[in-house]
Design a protein around this motif. Structure first.
Motif, mmCIF file in Angstrom:
data_model
loop_
_atom_site.group_PDB
_atom_site.id
_atom_site.type_symbol
_atom_site.label_atom_id
_atom_site.label_comp_id
_atom_site.label_asym_id
_atom_site.label_seq_id
_atom_site.Cartn_x
_atom_site.Cartn_y
_atom_site.Cartn_z
ATOM 1 N N GLY A 14 10.799 -1.816 18.458
ATOM 2 C CA GLY A 14 10.245 -1.580 19.778
ATOM 3 C C GLY A 14 8.696 -0.892 19.540
ATOM 4 O O GLY A 14 8.210 -0.486 20.746
ATOM 5 N N THR A 15 8.482 -0.432 18.567
ATOM 6 C CA THR A 15 7.238 0.369 18.327
ATOM 7 C C THR A 15 6.229 -0.562 17.324
ATOM 8 O O THR A 15 6.616 -1.444 16.758
ATOM 9 C CB THR A 15 7.594 1.757 17.604
ATOM 10 O OG1 THR A 15 7.597 1.346 15.998
ATOM 11 C CG2 THR A 15 8.741 2.356 18.120
ATOM 12 N N PRO A 16 4.926 0.063 17.346
ATOM 13 C CA PRO A 16 3.978 -0.728 16.455
ATOM 14 C C PRO A 16 4.543 -0.483 15.074
ATOM 15 O O PRO A 16 4.127 -1.528 14.345
ATOM 16 C CB PRO A 16 2.661 0.109 16.598
ATOM 17 C CG PRO A 16 2.882 0.649 18.070
ATOM 18 C CD PRO A 16 4.257 1.185 18.236
ATOM 19 N N ASN A 17 5.557 0.393 14.701
ATOM 20 C CA ASN A 17 5.951 0.350 13.181
ATOM 21 C C ASN A 17 7.022 -0.174 12.914
ATOM 22 O O ASN A 17 7.840 0.038 12.120
ATOM 23 C CB ASN A 17 5.858 1.918 12.816
ATOM 24 C CG ASN A 17 4.352 2.585 12.783
ATOM 25 O OD1 ASN A 17 3.506 2.151 12.539
ATOM 26 N ND2 ASN A 17 4.715 3.863 13.395
ATOM 27 N N GLU A 18 7.444 -1.081 13.857
ATOM 28 C CA GLU A 18 8.705 -1.913 13.531
ATOM 29 C C GLU A 18 8.941 -2.762 12.174
ATOM 30 O O GLU A 18 7.754 -3.327 12.028
ATOM 31 C CB GLU A 18 8.826 -2.825 14.684
ATOM 32 C CG GLU A 18 10.290 -3.832 14.863
ATOM 33 C CD GLU A 18 10.360 -4.417 15.892
ATOM 34 O OE1 GLU A 18 10.377 -5.632 15.718
ATOM 35 O OE2 GLU A 18 10.513 -4.203 16.822
#
Length: 173
Positions: A14-18
């Motif tokens: 759920g983050t840009p770093n998924e």
């Protein structure tokens, strides 16, 4: 038998770093089988081992050992079935304790601790017998502090400590 069915693991979901580290992977290892998992960097080998060991819990899927579901159990709760040997020789031993003390901790990991949980003559004999297999002379150095040993000696000790109970599944990381 070890069964891992449809395992999926995300990191930083759920983050840009998924990162999708493992996607619908299954594995079945029968009793007395020896399995090697190979793959390129980032292919999910370590993630799979960490899921089996309980270091991480899967986002989806099921892990069972001898038909018992261990999916939600943490690593220390799986220690009655699984032992792990790490690549880093510093990760598998207590450096400030002696060889015999490290073996005692390994032998007690799945047992109830009592006042009688110390080292006795029969335990020392068992450890000496196991250590003699290595041909490193460590069976004559049971009171040596492990932190003074070489990395290779520590790795060898870790491997032997991990199989103090012969019924375990052994994961080499």
């Amino acid at each position: 038998m070890l069964e891992a069915n449809h395992l999926t693991k995300y990191f930083n979901r759920g983050t840009p770093n998924e990162v999708l580290a493992l996607d619908d992977c299954s594995l079945q290892i029968g009793n007395h089988e020896f399995v090697i998992i190979i793959g390129s960097n980032g292919s999910g080998k370590s993630t799979m081992l960490n899921l089996i060991a309980g270091t991480y819990l899967p986002d989806h899927g099921r892990i069972s050992i001898d038909e018992q579901d261990v999916t939600g159990k943490k690593d220390f709760q799986r220690s009655r079935w699984i032992s792990r040997v790490f690549q880093d020789p510093m990760a598998g031993t207590a450096p400030d304790l002696t060889i015999i003390d490290n073996f005692r901790l390994a032998a007690l990991r799945t047992k109830r601790k009592t006042f009688k949980s110390g080292v006795d003559v029969s335990f020392k004999a068992k450890v000496k017998e196991r250590l003699s297999i290595l041909n490193l002379g460590l069976e004559n150095k049971l009171d040596t502090v492990v932190g003074k040993l070489s990395g290779g000696q520590r790795q060898a000790l870790t491997l032997l400590m991990s199989v103090m109970d012969d019924s375990k599944i052994l994961l080499l990381d």
